[in-house]
Write an enzyme that holds these catalytic residues in place. Sequence first.
Site, PDB file in Angstrom:
ATOM      1  N   HIS A 152       0.840  -1.201   0.000  1.00 19.37           N
ATOM      2  CA  HIS A 152       0.000   0.000   0.000  1.00 19.37           C
ATOM      3  C   HIS A 152       0.875   1.251   0.000  1.00 19.37           C
ATOM      4  O   HIS A 152       1.891   1.305   0.693  1.00 19.37           O
ATOM      5  CB  HIS A 152      -0.924   0.007   1.218  1.00 19.37           C
ATOM      6  CG  HIS A 152      -2.160  -0.810   1.021  1.00 19.37           C
ATOM      7  ND1 HIS A 152      -3.363  -0.269   0.672  1.00 19.37           N
ATOM      8  CD2 HIS A 152      -2.349  -2.151   1.112  1.00 19.37           C
ATOM      9  CE1 HIS A 152      -4.272  -1.240   0.565  1.00 19.37           C
ATOM     10  NE2 HIS A 152      -3.671  -2.385   0.814  1.00 19.37           N
ATOM     11  N   PRO A 153       0.462   2.260  -0.753  1.00 19.70           N
ATOM     12  CA  PRO A 153       1.251   3.506  -0.801  1.00 19.70           C
ATOM     13  C   PRO A 153       0.987   4.374   0.423  1.00 19.70           C
ATOM     14  O   PRO A 153      -0.036   4.239   1.097  1.00 19.70           O
ATOM     15  CB  PRO A 153       0.718   4.188  -2.064  1.00 19.70           C
ATOM     16  CG  PRO A 153      -0.717   3.750  -2.128  1.00 19.70           C
ATOM     17  CD  PRO A 153      -0.717   2.320  -1.633  1.00 19.70           C
ATOM     18  N   GLU A 186      -9.376   6.334  -4.836  1.00 21.25           N
ATOM     19  CA  GLU A 186      -9.691   6.410  -3.411  1.00 21.25           C
ATOM     20  C   GLU A 186      -9.117   7.664  -2.773  1.00 21.25           C
ATOM     21  O   GLU A 186      -9.803   8.374  -2.018  1.00 21.25           O
ATOM     22  CB  GLU A 186      -9.176   5.145  -2.714  1.00 21.25           C
ATOM     23  CG  GLU A 186      -9.981   3.900  -3.067  1.00 21.25           C
ATOM     24  CD  GLU A 186      -9.210   2.607  -2.874  1.00 21.25           C
ATOM     25  OE1 GLU A 186      -9.793   1.540  -3.149  1.00 21.25           O
ATOM     26  OE2 GLU A 186      -8.028   2.650  -2.467  1.00 21.25           O
TER      27      GLU A 186
END
Length: 470
Positions: free
Chosen positions: A370-371, A390
């Site tokens: 995940h970033p 998102e």
Amino acid sequence: MIDAPRYPRDMIGHGPRAPRAPWPGGARVAISLVLNYEEGGENCLLHGDAQSEAFLSDIAGAAPWPGQRHWNMESIYEYGARAGFWRLHALFTQRDLPLTIYGVASALARSPEQVRAMQAAGWDIASHGLKWVEHKDMPEAEERAQIAEAIRLHTEVTGTAPRGWYTGRCSANTVRLTAETGAFDWISDTYDDDLPYWLEVGARDQLVIPYTLEANDMRFATAPGWVTGQDFGQYLIDSFDVLHAEGGRMMSIGLHNRLIGRPGKLAGFLRFLDHVAAKGGAWFATRSQIADFWAATYPHRRHERPSQMDRATFVARYGSIFEHSPWIAERAWALELGPAHDTAIGLHNALARMFRSASAEERLGVLLAHPDLAGKLAQARRLTAESTQEQSSVGLDSLTDGERDSFQRLNTAYVEKHGFPFIIAVRDNTKATIMAAFETRIANDTETEFATACRQVERIAELRLMDLLP
């Protein structure tokens, strides 16, 4: 070709999204009255069968007589045709109640006067199979041939092809075989819902109108069952009242000439009809009328079904639901998937199971995939399409310089303490609540935060699936 285990039973149906059907006239309950016409189609040596009938009569503990005619059994069935039918015909025509006949084709062929009376009354005559016999041990080819012959004979006897089908004593193949004919607007060999629904059988979208074995006079001849007409009538009244309170539901009632056609059994049913007339809110309709209404109001729309996809297609569609972790989709595809997994909630459960059962190292890998929120990847426009959408949904792509500095400061401190990025389902939040959660969670111990981050990963996956599936 799917080579993973698949579970064909549909355990969800309409589920929590069941419609409240807007029945004609503002009715709260659609009532389908069904009269089974089986007399002359039952097991009998005269019909070429190997034994006598033993099912649904007033003979307690009846058993088939191999190689013999059962005079008493035949006589009870004859009562249904000779007396019971005409009593019921008078009742329904005097009250102007629409009726669906489940007509056994060979029985109809032996009852031309009753058929003429059904037609004069405008009743909906559906097919109840070729003979009133068990299909469970019938080879598929034989059952397919009997279905075709039932359609042919029914059309020959009545002058019109049947619009609906109900076997009753069916096999595991019956629903599929009748749908595959493409001949029926509706079939009813199921008992699994309070509303009609669509079933996909190959290229055929088949409407199913579930039937009933409980709001059914057959329980006068089974145990546990009805002892008096009042038992049956009160059960029908209670069923109607509950469905009336819910609204938008369907009520099927199954009747038989040789059973409800007896005076004492009929009395409770008459009280039920009087109760419905006094209370109101009922739409009495044939099953073909209900089928027409449902097809017009709720036409079927197909969508991709995860449980029917091959492995490559499944992974291509859902491999990115858990960020950069297609191995989760690969493992989920190998599970025992079925219709229950063709919704967002169902498929999420399968994917989440594989995430939860993975090793701590594998789950950590998902977190690391995940970033950072509003981090360097976002600024360089190198996020996945899902992450980009998102983060932009709450404005993380348009931060002020001060907000961006705060996120970078918190991202750095969080990763240094816990060893993985701060993860939160941004679509459940606002910029302000994300920042508040950041400030709070950075103080957690790493074990607690690992569990929290994993739950957030699952929530992000769920939201992503809701964009793709019902």
